[in-house]
Design an enzyme around this catalytic site. Structure first.
Site, PDB file in Angstrom:
ATOM      1  CE  LYS A  35      -4.072   7.023 -22.680  1.00  0.00           C
ATOM      2  NZ  LYS A  35      -2.890   6.918 -21.752  1.00  0.00           N
ATOM      3  CB  ILE A  36      -5.463  14.199 -23.975  1.00  0.00           C
ATOM      4  CG1 ILE A  36      -4.251  14.167 -22.879  1.00  0.00           C
ATOM      5  CG2 ILE A  36      -6.658  15.043 -23.533  1.00  0.00           C
ATOM      6  CD1 ILE A  36      -3.406  15.861 -23.046  1.00  0.00           C
TER       7      ILE A  36
END
Length: 294
Positions: free
Chosen positions: A173-174
Site C-alpha cells: 500500500k505504501i
C-alpha cells in the site's frame, strides 16, 4: 456475543465499510467512534453502538480499525484502555489504514503475546468505491488468518490480495501511494507547462488518456480535481498524503535505498501544506506547482 464484528473509526471511508459489513456479513456489528452522527446513521443498518474499547473487545471477536494514521492505530491499541489491555486468544485485530511497516509488525508481536492475532489490510480506491463495496485491499497476515478475514473483507472489497505475512500489506500500500503521488506531481507539472505553452489543458489530459501516459491518477485526480481546480475538504488531504509519503521514505531508509522521486513528492506536499492547503484534497498540490514554478 461470539462472532460479532467491531469497527473503530467511522469517517469518510470507515462509515460505508462498516455499513457494508453490517448489511452483508450476516453477523452482528458494533461501531465505535468519537463522533455521534455516523453512529446514528449506521443504526439504520443494524450497527450497535459500543460505549468503549473495552465493551467492543468484550462483544466482538474480529475488530477492524479505519483510522487516519499509524499514530492513531498505536493509541487505540496501546492506550491506557486500548485493545491490547483487553485482547484475548479469540481476537483478530485488523488495521485497514496505512501505517508504518515496523509498527504493524511490533503490534502483531504484542497481540501474539496475549494469544490474539493482528493483520494489516490497508485499503485503496475512492470514497465511492467504499460506498459501493468495490475497494482494493492488500492483506498482511498468516494464511489461516487471511482465510478467516477474506469473506468479511469481501463485503466491502472486490479485489483482495494476500501479500504475505504481517507488514506485507503495508509495504504494497505504501508503494502504491508513493507511485500515485509521484504520478500526480508529474500531472501537475504537465498541466502548468501546457497552460504556459498556450495549450488547452483539457485537450492535453484527454489526449494523454488515449496514449501510454493514461492512468487512474490522470482520469481521477487529474480530470476530476486538477482540471476544474476543485479540491474539497473531508477528502484525502495533503496532510494525509504527506504522512503516507513519509512512510515510503522511512521504508526506503530501512532497506537502504534512496528515492529521489518520492523526495520530490514529499517536498511538493510540504510546500502545499505551508501554502495553507493542508486540509484540502491532496491534488491541490497543482496550485503550488503553478506558483513555485513561476
Amino acid at each position: 456475543m461470539a462472532g460479532a464484528i467491531g469497527f473503530i473509526g467511522l469517517g469518510v471511508m470507515g462509515e460505508p465499510m462498516c455499513r457494508n459489513l453490517a448489511r452483508k456479513s450476516g453477523r452482528a456489528v458494533f461501531g465505535f467512534d468519537r463522533a455521534d452522527d455516523p453512529l446514528q446513521r449506521l443504526a439504520a443498518s443494524g450497527v450497535k453502538r459500543a460505549a468503549s474499547l473495552a465493551e467492543l473487545a468484550k462483544q466482538c471477536d474480529t475488530i477492524f480499525m479505519a483510522l487516519p494514521s499509524g499514530k492513531h492505530v498505536q493509541a487505540v491499541c496501546d492506550g491506557e484502555d486500548g485493545l491490547l489491555k483487553h485482547a484475548e486468544a479469540r481476537h483478530i485485530i485488523v488495521d485497514l489504514g496505512t501505517s508504518p511497516v515496523e509498527m504493524s509488525r511490533e503490534l502483531a508481536k504484542h497481540f501474539a503475546a496475549k494469544g490474539a492475532r493482528y493483520a494489516d489490510a490497508p485499503i485503496a480506491r475512492t470514497r465511492q468505491a467504499a460506498e459501493e463495496g468495490t475497494l482494493s485491499v492488500m492483506v498482511g497476515a498468516d494464511a489461516a488468518t487471511f482465510s478467516e478475514l477474506q469473506p468479511l473483507i469481501a463485503t466491502f472489497a472486490t479485489d483482495i490480495t494476500h501479500c504475505g505475512d504481517v507488514g506485507a500489506g503495508q509495504v504494497v500500500k505504501i508503494l502504491n501511494n508513493m507511485v500515485l503521488m509521484q504520478t500526480v506531481v508529474a500531472l501537475g507539472e504537465a498541466l502548468e507547462t501546457a497552460k504556459r505553452a498556450g495549450l488547452d489543458a483539457k485537450l492535453l489530459f484527454e489526449t494523454l488518456a488515449k496514449g501510454s501516459a493514461d492512468s487512474f491518477a490522470l482520469r481521477n485526480h487529474g480530470m476530476k480535481a486538477m482540471l476544474p481546480d476543485m479540491f474539497p475538504e473531508r477528502a484525502f488531504s495533503a496532510e494525509y498524503a504527506r504522512k503516507d509519503i513519509s512512510y515510503a521514505l522511512d521504508l526506503a531508509r530501512s532497506v537502504d535505498i534512496k528515492l529521489p522521486g518520492a523526495e520530490l513528492a514529499d517536498k511538493v506536499l510540504g510546500e502545499t501544506i505551508e501554502a495553507g492547503y493542508g486540509d484540502l484534497y491532496w491534488p491541490v498540490l497543482a496550485r503550488v506547482i503553478k506558483i513555485s514554478r513561476a
